[in-house]
Design a protein around this motif. Structure first.
Motif, PDB file in Angstrom:
ATOM      1  N   GLN A  74       1.717  -4.492  10.229  1.00  0.00           N
ATOM      2  CA  GLN A  74       1.061  -5.430  11.129  1.00  0.00           C
ATOM      3  C   GLN A  74       1.332  -5.020  12.560  1.00  0.00           C
ATOM      4  N   ALA A  75       0.254  -4.769  13.277  1.00  0.00           N
ATOM      5  CA  ALA A  75       0.347  -4.436  14.690  1.00  0.00           C
ATOM      6  C   ALA A  75       0.174  -5.713  15.503  1.00  0.00           C
ATOM      7  N   PRO A  76       0.661  -5.748  16.734  1.00  0.00           N
ATOM      8  CA  PRO A  76       0.538  -6.960  17.563  1.00  0.00           C
ATOM      9  C   PRO A  76      -0.916  -7.379  17.708  1.00  0.00           C
ATOM     10  N   GLY A  77      -1.164  -8.652  17.440  1.00  0.00           N
ATOM     11  CA  GLY A  77      -2.499  -9.189  17.606  1.00  0.00           C
ATOM     12  C   GLY A  77      -3.464  -8.854  16.495  1.00  0.00           C
ATOM     13  N   LYS A  78      -2.968  -8.193  15.455  1.00  0.00           N
ATOM     14  CA  LYS A  78      -3.836  -7.815  14.344  1.00  0.00           C
ATOM     15  C   LYS A  78      -3.339  -8.433  13.041  1.00  0.00           C
ATOM     16  N   GLU A  79      -4.214  -8.469  12.052  1.00  0.00           N
ATOM     17  CA  GLU A  79      -3.845  -8.996  10.745  1.00  0.00           C
ATOM     18  C   GLU A  79      -3.018  -7.959   9.980  1.00  0.00           C
ATOM     19  N   ARG A  80      -2.282  -8.470   9.006  1.00  0.00           N
ATOM     20  CA  ARG A  80      -1.520  -7.570   8.145  1.00  0.00           C
ATOM     21  C   ARG A  80      -2.473  -6.644   7.402  1.00  0.00           C
ATOM     22  N   GLU A  81      -2.099  -5.383   7.320  1.00  0.00           N
ATOM     23  CA  GLU A  81      -2.965  -4.363   6.726  1.00  0.00           C
ATOM     24  C   GLU A  81      -2.263  -3.704   5.552  1.00  0.00           C
ATOM     25  N   PHE A  82      -2.968  -3.510   4.465  1.00  0.00           N
ATOM     26  CA  PHE A  82      -2.437  -2.776   3.326  1.00  0.00           C
ATOM     27  C   PHE A  82      -2.315  -1.295   3.682  1.00  0.00           C
ATOM     28  N   VAL A  83      -1.174  -0.719   3.366  1.00  0.00           N
ATOM     29  CA  VAL A  83      -0.938   0.695   3.642  1.00  0.00           C
ATOM     30  C   VAL A  83      -0.941   1.513   2.357  1.00  0.00           C
ATOM     31  N   SER A  84      -0.083   1.105   1.411  1.00  0.00           N
ATOM     32  CA  SER A  84       0.037   1.901   0.197  1.00  0.00           C
ATOM     33  C   SER A  84       0.751   1.102  -0.877  1.00  0.00           C
ATOM     34  N   ALA A  85       0.479   1.453  -2.134  1.00  0.00           N
ATOM     35  CA  ALA A  85       1.153   0.804  -3.254  1.00  0.00           C
ATOM     36  C   ALA A  85       1.394   1.826  -4.356  1.00  0.00           C
ATOM     37  N   ILE A  86       2.362   1.502  -5.204  1.00  0.00           N
ATOM     38  CA  ILE A  86       2.693   2.399  -6.314  1.00  0.00           C
ATOM     39  C   ILE A  86       3.010   1.567  -7.542  1.00  0.00           C
ATOM     40  N   SER A  87       2.555   2.028  -8.687  1.00  0.00           N
ATOM     41  CA  SER A  87       2.792   1.309  -9.931  1.00  0.00           C
ATOM     42  C   SER A  87       4.256   1.414 -10.354  1.00  0.00           C
ATOM     43  N   TRP A  88       4.630   0.640 -11.367  1.00  0.00           N
ATOM     44  CA  TRP A  88       6.039   0.518 -11.730  1.00  0.00           C
ATOM     45  C   TRP A  88       6.656   1.848 -12.136  1.00  0.00           C
ATOM     46  N   ASN A  89       5.855   2.731 -12.738  1.00  0.00           N
ATOM     47  CA  ASN A  89       6.402   4.009 -13.191  1.00  0.00           C
ATOM     48  C   ASN A  89       6.055   5.156 -12.259  1.00  0.00           C
ATOM     49  N   GLY A  90       5.428   4.820 -11.139  1.00  0.00           N
ATOM     50  CA  GLY A  90       5.066   5.858 -10.177  1.00  0.00           C
ATOM     51  C   GLY A  90       3.835   6.645 -10.536  1.00  0.00           C
ATOM     52  N   GLY A  91       3.192   6.294 -11.632  1.00  0.00           N
ATOM     53  CA  GLY A  91       2.069   7.080 -12.109  1.00  0.00           C
ATOM     54  C   GLY A  91       0.790   6.886 -11.312  1.00  0.00           C
ATOM     55  N   ASN A  92       0.693   5.773 -10.618  1.00  0.00           N
ATOM     56  CA  ASN A  92      -0.510   5.482  -9.833  1.00  0.00           C
ATOM     57  C   ASN A  92      -0.111   5.125  -8.412  1.00  0.00           C
ATOM     58  N   GLN A  93      -0.792   5.748  -7.458  1.00  0.00           N
ATOM     59  CA  GLN A  93      -0.580   5.463  -6.043  1.00  0.00           C
ATOM     60  C   GLN A  93      -1.911   5.044  -5.413  1.00  0.00           C
ATOM     61  N   TYR A  94      -1.801   4.176  -4.458  1.00  0.00           N
ATOM     62  CA  TYR A  94      -2.989   3.658  -3.785  1.00  0.00           C
ATOM     63  C   TYR A  94      -2.740   3.707  -2.275  1.00  0.00           C
ATOM     64  N   TYR A  95      -3.802   3.979  -1.534  1.00  0.00           N
ATOM     65  CA  TYR A  95      -3.661   4.101  -0.086  1.00  0.00           C
ATOM     66  C   TYR A  95      -4.798   3.408   0.641  1.00  0.00           C
ATOM     67  N   GLY A  96      -4.475   2.857   1.801  1.00  0.00           N
ATOM     68  CA  GLY A  96      -5.508   2.355   2.670  1.00  0.00           C
ATOM     69  C   GLY A  96      -6.277   3.520   3.273  1.00  0.00           C
ATOM     70  N   ASP A  97      -7.519   3.276   3.626  1.00  0.00           N
ATOM     71  CA  ASP A  97      -8.372   4.349   4.130  1.00  0.00           C
ATOM     72  C   ASP A  97      -7.787   5.008   5.372  1.00  0.00           C
ATOM     73  N   SER A  98      -7.136   4.238   6.199  1.00  0.00           N
ATOM     74  CA  SER A  98      -6.657   4.773   7.476  1.00  0.00           C
ATOM     75  C   SER A  98      -5.467   5.719   7.323  1.00  0.00           C
ATOM     76  N   VAL A  99      -4.835   5.740   6.157  1.00  0.00           N
ATOM     77  CA  VAL A  99      -3.646   6.588   5.984  1.00  0.00           C
ATOM     78  C   VAL A  99      -3.810   7.648   4.907  1.00  0.00           C
ATOM     79  N   LYS A 100      -4.941   7.639   4.221  1.00  0.00           N
ATOM     80  CA  LYS A 100      -5.168   8.618   3.155  1.00  0.00           C
ATOM     81  C   LYS A 100      -5.057  10.037   3.694  1.00  0.00           C
ATOM     82  N   GLY A 101      -4.338  10.860   2.944  1.00  0.00           N
ATOM     83  CA  GLY A 101      -4.170  12.251   3.346  1.00  0.00           C
ATOM     84  C   GLY A 101      -3.028  12.476   4.315  1.00  0.00           C
ATOM     85  N   ARG A 102      -2.462  11.404   4.851  1.00  0.00           N
ATOM     86  CA  ARG A 102      -1.352  11.549   5.805  1.00  0.00           C
ATOM     87  C   ARG A 102      -0.062  10.927   5.280  1.00  0.00           C
TER      88      ARG A 102
END
Length: 122
Positions: free
Chosen positions: A39-67
């Motif tokens: 969450q940046a000042p004055g902005k809403e909370r943004e999803f960045v990334s998530a990972i499943s319980w066993n690490g087998g699946n990762q998810y990323y927000g568009d703004s951070v994909k590839g980085r």
């Protein structure tokens, strides 16, 4: 009963890297999905990334994909966020989230860390 503690934030120049950590402690039975939000000042909370319980699946927000890269060490009940090629627009408070089953109970809860500041200078 359950605590999430983040570390690794700080000040970095654009193009640099940081690695965030979030450790779960307390009555942690099973830790399911873990994630990072920001969450940046004055902005809403943004999803960045998530990972499943066993690490087998990762998810990323568009703004951070590839980085950014998320991974976890279940033996340490810790999730990490490797952030490369940081940009000034990545400046925010980064908070860890985890869904955890409390040990010796059937109770599952959603938990948040206190957040760690990441500042990227241009």
């Amino acid at each position: 009963q359950v605590q999430l503690v983040e570390s690794g934030g700080g000040l970095v120049q654009a193009g640099g890297s940081l690695r965030l950590s979030c450790a779960a402690s307390g009555r942690t039975g099973t830790t399911y999905a873990m994630a990072w939000f920001r969450q940046a000042p004055g902005k809403e909370r943004e999803f960045v990334s998530a990972i499943s319980w066993n690490g087998g699946n990762q998810y990323y927000g568009d703004s951070v994909k590839g980085r950014f890269t998320i991974d976890r060490d279940n033996a340490k009940n810790t999730v990490y966020l490797q952030m490369n090629n940081l940009k000034p627009e990545d400046t925010a408070v980064y908070s860890c989230y985890a869904k955890i089953k409390i040990a010796t109970t059937p109770i599952e809860g959603s938990y948040w860390g206190q957040g760690t500041q990441v500042t990227v200078s241009s």
